[in-house]
Design an enzyme around this catalytic site. Sequence first.
Site, mmCIF file in Angstrom:
data_model
loop_
_atom_site.group_PDB
_atom_site.id
_atom_site.type_symbol
_atom_site.label_atom_id
_atom_site.label_comp_id
_atom_site.label_asym_id
_atom_site.label_seq_id
_atom_site.Cartn_x
_atom_site.Cartn_y
_atom_site.Cartn_z
ATOM 1 N N ASP A 57 -1.835 1.169 -4.192
ATOM 2 C CA ASP A 57 -2.800 0.101 -4.482
ATOM 3 C C ASP A 57 -4.211 0.659 -4.691
ATOM 4 O OD1 ASP A 57 -3.003 0.625 -1.686
ATOM 5 O OD2 ASP A 57 -3.997 -1.306 -1.390
ATOM 6 N N ASP A 71 -3.023 6.243 -3.717
ATOM 7 C CA ASP A 71 -1.854 5.563 -3.168
ATOM 8 C C ASP A 71 -1.547 4.374 -4.097
ATOM 9 O OD1 ASP A 71 -3.873 3.796 -2.370
ATOM 10 O OD2 ASP A 71 -2.917 3.334 -0.465
ATOM 11 N N SER A 90 0.821 -1.209 0.000
ATOM 12 C CA SER A 90 0.000 0.000 0.000
ATOM 13 C C SER A 90 0.857 1.262 0.000
ATOM 14 C CB SER A 90 -0.959 -0.045 1.188
ATOM 15 O OG SER A 90 -1.853 1.029 1.146
ATOM 16 N N ASP A 101 -6.578 2.193 -3.148
ATOM 17 C CA ASP A 101 -7.781 2.130 -2.313
ATOM 18 C C ASP A 101 -8.059 3.481 -1.651
ATOM 19 O OD1 ASP A 101 -5.592 1.866 -0.626
ATOM 20 O OD2 ASP A 101 -6.438 0.207 0.545
#
Length: 451
Positions: free
Chosen positions: A241, A239, A97, A243
Site C-alpha cells: 500500500d 510495501d 498492507s 506507505d
Amino acid sequence: MGSLIMGISGVRGIVGESLTPELLVRLGMAFGTWVEGGRVVVGMDTRASGEMVKHSVFAGLLSCGCEVTDVGICPTPTLSIAVRTLGASGGIMISASHNPIEWNALKFFGPDGVYLDADEGRQLLDIYYQGDFLKAHWDGLKSVSDYDGAPEEHVRLVLAAVDADAIRARRFRVALDCCNGAGVEITQELLARLGCEIVTINCTPDGMFPHNPEPTFVNLRDICRLTRKAEAHVGFAQDPDADRLAVVAEDGSYIGEEMTLALAADHVLDERKGPVVINLSTSKTVEDVAAAHGCGTVRVPVGEVNVSRRMAELGSPIGGEGNGGVIDPRVHLGRDSLIAMALVLEMLAKSGRTVGEIVAGYPRYHIVKDKLQATRARAVRAVRKLAEEYSGALQDTSDGARFVFGDAWVHVRPSNTEPIVRIVAEAPDKERAASLAEELRLAVSRHLETV
Ligand code: MG
C-alpha cells in the site's frame, strides 16, 4: 473461522474465512454511522480480494445515507490526501498492507485524513457491536462516484515539497520494486517527473506479490541485485500500500528500513529545524541524526496516528516510524513512501554524495526483535511488574515499557492486535542487543507466571 483481528486501528481478516461480506457490510454501516451519513472516500490496494471487499463496504456505507467517492487503486497516503482535499467526513483504505496475500483489511480515517485514534477507534467498535446503525430511507440514499484526481494531487504535493529542478538535473537512475502493489503507477509517474530513468521489478499492479510483502532484507534480494546490475544510483522498495519505503544503496546493499527515516530526517533538518517525532520502537540512529542538527526527538506510543497527532501539536518538520515510514507534514500527516523517495533523491542531488557514503557516517546499531505468547490482559500486568522490577532504569511506560541503558534500549510492549508481547532491543553491538533482549524476555516470562 480463520483469524480475525478487530482492533482500534482497523479490522483484518483472511478472505474466504473470516473476512466475509456480512462482516464487511456491518463495518461499512458502523463507519457510515460514525461519520453520521457524511461523504466517505474509499481506496484499495491491488489485492484480488479488493473488489469483493469494496462492494460490501459500499453497501454498508450507502445504507446509512453516505455519499461514496471511489478513488480506486491507490496508495494509502494518496487516499488520506483525497479525504482532506475533497472535504470528506472520513475515508476507508482497503489494504492489509505488508501482510500476506490471503489477508485483507479496512483502515479508517477521520476528516483530517489521519487514522482514527484510540478513542475514535473504540467509538467505532462500540457502534459496530451495539448494531444501532443509521438507516437511510429510499429517498435518502446517495450514490457512488469515481474520482480519478487523487494521484495527481498527491504527486503535485510531493513535487512542491522538494527542489524538483535540482533532482531533474542529476538524471538519476532508480531501481524500483513496487511489490506489484498500489504504488506502481503513481510512483513511476513521480519518478518520471523528477527526471529519473527507472528500472523496474515487480511493477505489474496485479496484486500477485512476488515475495513476502514485508520490506525487510530477506524479501528484497531481487531489488538489491537489480540496483547493482543496472548501476542505479539508488534502489527503492515499497510495501503493497506504498506507505513504507526501504532504500538500497548504489552497490546493491540493503541498508535497512530503519535508515529510511534517518536519511529523511537528516535531510529535512538541514533546512527546517524542529523536534522529530518517532515511536518508542524506532532506532536510536534517528535520535543521533536529529541531535547532530541540534534538534530533539520526541517518542510516542506505537501507532502511526500517535506520531501524526504529536507532530501536529509540536509543529514537527519530520517524523515517522522505523519501519520505513516517513511523515512530512508538507504533504500530509501520514507515512508516505513517495515523499520519502523524493527526499532521498533531493538529498543525493544537493549533497553530491551516495546513499552508501551518507549512511557510513551514521552511528550504527543492531536491533534484535523477539516475542512471547500471552493474552493482552496478562501481558499488560506482567509488563507493569517488569517496570517495577527495573525502576532504577530510565523508563517510559506510555506504551508497555521502554528502558534506556546508556546507548542501548529495550522496548517491551503488549501487542494491540495479537496475543503477544513484543520485545525490541537495540545496542551498538549485536551481542549486547541480543543479551538485553534475552534478559528482558526471561524477566517478562517470570512475571507472566505470577500474574
Ligand atoms: Mg503499508
